[in-house]
Design an enzyme around this catalytic site. Structure first.
Site, mmCIF file in Angstrom:
data_model
loop_
_atom_site.group_PDB
_atom_site.id
_atom_site.type_symbol
_atom_site.label_atom_id
_atom_site.label_comp_id
_atom_site.label_asym_id
_atom_site.label_seq_id
_atom_site.Cartn_x
_atom_site.Cartn_y
_atom_site.Cartn_z
ATOM 1 N N TYR A 70 0.828 -1.210 0.000
ATOM 2 C CA TYR A 70 0.000 0.000 0.000
ATOM 3 C C TYR A 70 0.860 1.257 0.000
ATOM 4 C CZ TYR A 70 -4.334 -2.557 0.177
ATOM 5 O OH TYR A 70 -5.395 -3.362 -0.168
ATOM 6 N N ARG A 73 1.717 1.806 -3.539
ATOM 7 C CA ARG A 73 0.593 2.397 -4.283
ATOM 8 C C ARG A 73 0.412 3.874 -3.923
ATOM 9 N NH1 ARG A 73 -4.538 -0.980 -3.571
ATOM 10 N NH2 ARG A 73 -5.362 0.730 -4.819
ATOM 11 N N VAL A 105 -9.162 4.781 -3.900
ATOM 12 C CA VAL A 105 -8.452 5.124 -2.669
ATOM 13 C C VAL A 105 -7.406 6.203 -2.935
ATOM 14 C CG1 VAL A 105 -8.884 2.927 -1.514
ATOM 15 C CG2 VAL A 105 -6.894 3.133 -3.026
ATOM 16 N N HIS A 121 -14.241 2.796 -0.411
ATOM 17 C CA HIS A 121 -13.224 1.787 -0.073
ATOM 18 C C HIS A 121 -12.048 2.385 0.679
ATOM 19 C CE1 HIS A 121 -14.907 -0.934 -3.526
ATOM 20 N NE2 HIS A 121 -15.679 -0.909 -2.462
ATOM 21 N N CYS A 129 -4.825 2.819 13.336
ATOM 22 C CA CYS A 129 -4.398 1.681 14.146
ATOM 23 C C CYS A 129 -5.253 0.453 13.826
ATOM 24 C CB CYS A 129 -4.524 2.046 15.630
ATOM 25 S SG CYS A 129 -4.142 0.640 16.686
ATOM 26 N N CYS A 132 -7.031 -0.108 17.826
ATOM 27 C CA CYS A 132 -7.933 0.876 18.456
ATOM 28 C C CYS A 132 -8.491 1.879 17.456
ATOM 29 C CB CYS A 132 -7.222 1.589 19.608
ATOM 30 S SG CYS A 132 -5.987 2.796 19.080
ATOM 31 N N GLY A 197 -15.835 4.377 -15.129
ATOM 32 C CA GLY A 197 -14.560 3.727 -14.832
ATOM 33 C C GLY A 197 -14.628 2.614 -13.810
HETATM 34 P P1 OAD Z 1 -11.751 -2.422 -12.062
HETATM 35 O O1 OAD Z 1 -10.291 -2.536 -12.317
HETATM 36 O O2 OAD Z 1 -12.500 -3.639 -11.676
HETATM 37 O O3 OAD Z 1 -12.453 -1.827 -13.349
HETATM 38 C C1 OAD Z 1 -11.934 -0.711 -14.005
HETATM 39 C C2 OAD Z 1 -12.877 -0.335 -15.126
HETATM 40 O O4 OAD Z 1 -12.393 0.874 -15.705
HETATM 41 C C3 OAD Z 1 -12.980 -1.368 -16.254
HETATM 42 O O5 OAD Z 1 -14.348 -1.616 -16.518
HETATM 43 C C4 OAD Z 1 -12.296 -0.683 -17.434
HETATM 44 O O6 OAD Z 1 -12.904 -1.026 -18.673
HETATM 45 C C5 OAD Z 1 -12.523 0.774 -17.103
HETATM 46 N N1 OAD Z 1 -11.541 1.694 -17.672
HETATM 47 C C6 OAD Z 1 -10.258 1.466 -18.013
HETATM 48 N N2 OAD Z 1 -9.692 2.590 -18.480
HETATM 49 C C7 OAD Z 1 -10.640 3.559 -18.414
HETATM 50 C C8 OAD Z 1 -10.669 4.942 -18.739
HETATM 51 N N3 OAD Z 1 -9.599 5.571 -19.225
HETATM 52 N N4 OAD Z 1 -11.815 5.622 -18.536
HETATM 53 C C9 OAD Z 1 -12.914 5.003 -18.032
HETATM 54 N N5 OAD Z 1 -12.940 3.693 -17.715
HETATM 55 C C10 OAD Z 1 -11.824 2.986 -17.897
HETATM 56 O O7 OAD Z 1 -11.920 -1.244 -10.975
HETATM 57 P P2 OAD Z 1 -13.144 -0.978 -9.974
HETATM 58 O O8 OAD Z 1 -14.444 -1.297 -10.630
HETATM 59 O O9 OAD Z 1 -12.953 0.397 -9.455
HETATM 60 O O10 OAD Z 1 -11.511 -2.743 -4.105
HETATM 61 O O11 OAD Z 1 -12.842 -2.025 -8.863
HETATM 62 C C11 OAD Z 1 -13.685 -2.067 -7.752
HETATM 63 C C12 OAD Z 1 -12.914 -2.504 -6.541
HETATM 64 O O12 OAD Z 1 -12.246 -3.737 -6.795
HETATM 65 C C13 OAD Z 1 -11.768 -1.571 -6.159
HETATM 66 O O13 OAD Z 1 -12.193 -0.443 -5.411
HETATM 67 C C14 OAD Z 1 -10.885 -2.460 -5.369
HETATM 68 C C15 OAD Z 1 -10.897 -3.654 -6.291
HETATM 69 O O14 OAD Z 1 -10.557 -4.863 -5.739
HETATM 70 C C16 OAD Z 1 -10.772 -2.988 -3.031
HETATM 71 O O15 OAD Z 1 -9.558 -2.978 -3.034
HETATM 72 C C17 OAD Z 1 -11.592 -3.263 -1.813
#
Ligand code: OAD
Length: 256
Positions: A70, A73, A105, A121, A129, A132, A197
């Site tokens: 992390y 990132r 995030v 998220h 922590c 706590c 996205g």
């Molecule tokens: P994903 O990586 O699952 O999906 C990203 C999406 O963005 C895909 O549908 C792509 O087609 C699209 N994409 C790529 N480039 C793009 C652009 N330039 N403009 C618009 N869209 C684009 O990401 P999330 O849906 O955000 O959670 O993932 C959801 C959660 O899964 C995250 O918050 C994270 C992950 O595991 C945790 O870590 C708890």
């Protein structure tokens, strides 16, 4: 003038909405060079195993590995700048009421000038922590040394001496209840929801546009690739955040 052509019905939705809720996912930041999770080849989950990095079990097994990942990132994001999509959302909020709900995030919406109503998220920049829950404001061990595969011992909570953990939501953990309540209210209170996205695979975040549709609120989806939601939305714009959001904004007259 945008090269992306917007259908008149979509333009009318953008023009006429007084309260817009924007639900963003990792693709929102892709054009800022922050990797998504599930995109083929470039997605983080192509290279890393989420069960080893993004679960409470992973943290218990190897906190130094999880902390370092992390921190890596966070370092990536510190070097990133908002893209035209983030800028368009911030400008839209100067013209209308805009509620930003994000699964991201990173802090790129904030860097662009948006107020984020719900970080569903959590945040890379809100460690706390692990025991706590005291927010941790100290500098971390050594962010510049953090790489994607290094072990870095997490700092220690000044109150209870437990390890400090990333302020993100892991698989299997509940969302922050206040953030969720604000997001759910905004999804059904607005008169236009723009979902951008996200692969719409992770619940409960993916239920927000579904709730809007069930409440009769129009939903515009922006994504270069169709998702499980695309066939249900009011309009699907097959393009990127950095193109689609400015194209929508062109149809929103300045306030006043
Ligand atoms: P994903 O990586 O699952 O999906 C990203 C999406 O963005 C895909 O549908 C792509 O087609 C699209 N994409 C790529 N480039 C793009 C652009 N330039 N403009 C618009 N869209 C684009 O990401 P999330 O849906 O955000 O959670 O993932 C959801 C959660 O899964 C995250 O918050 C994270 C992950 O595991 C945790 O870590 C708890």
């Amino acid at each position: 003038m945008s090269e992306f052509s917007i259908d008149p019905a979509v333009a009318a939705l953008a023009r006429d909405a007084f309260w817009v809720t924007v639900c963003s996912g990792a693709g929102m930041s892709a054009e800022s060079n922050v990797p998504t999770f599930r995109d083929a080849e470039t997605g983080l989950w192509e290279r890393f195993d989420p069960t080893e990095l993004a679960t409470p079990e992973a943290w218990s097994a190897d906190p130094a590995l999880v902390w370092a990942w992390y921190q890596w990132r966070a370092r990536l994001v510190r070097g990133a700048r908002p893209n035209a999509g983030h800028d368009a959302v911030a400008e839209w909020a100067r013209r209308r009421t805009v509620t930003v709900v994000t699964q991201n995030v990173d802090d790129l919406h904030e860097q662009a000038g948006s107020e984020v109503t719900a970080h569903l998220h959590g945040s890379l920049f809100a460690p706390r922590c692990s025991n706590c829950w005291l927010p941790y404001s100290g500098t971390d061990a050594d962010p510049d040394r953090a790489t994607e595969d290094l072990h870095v011992e997490p700092p220690t909570c000044p109150r209870c001496l437990s390890p400090v953990r990333p302020g993100v939501v892991w698989f299997g953990e509940p969302l922050p209840p206040d953030a969720w309540d604000r997001a759910a209210d905004a999804a059904v209170g607005c008169d236009l929801l723009v979902v951008v996205g996200t692969s719409n695979l992770v619940y409960p975040a993916a239920s927000l546009p579904e709730r809007a549709l069930a409440a009769g609120i129009p939903v515009i989806e922006i994504n270069p690739d169709p998702t499980p939601l695309s066939s249900a939305v009011t309009h699907f714009l097959q393009t990127t955040a950095g193109i689609g959001l400015p194209a929508l904004l062109e149809h929103v007259p300045p306030a006043g």
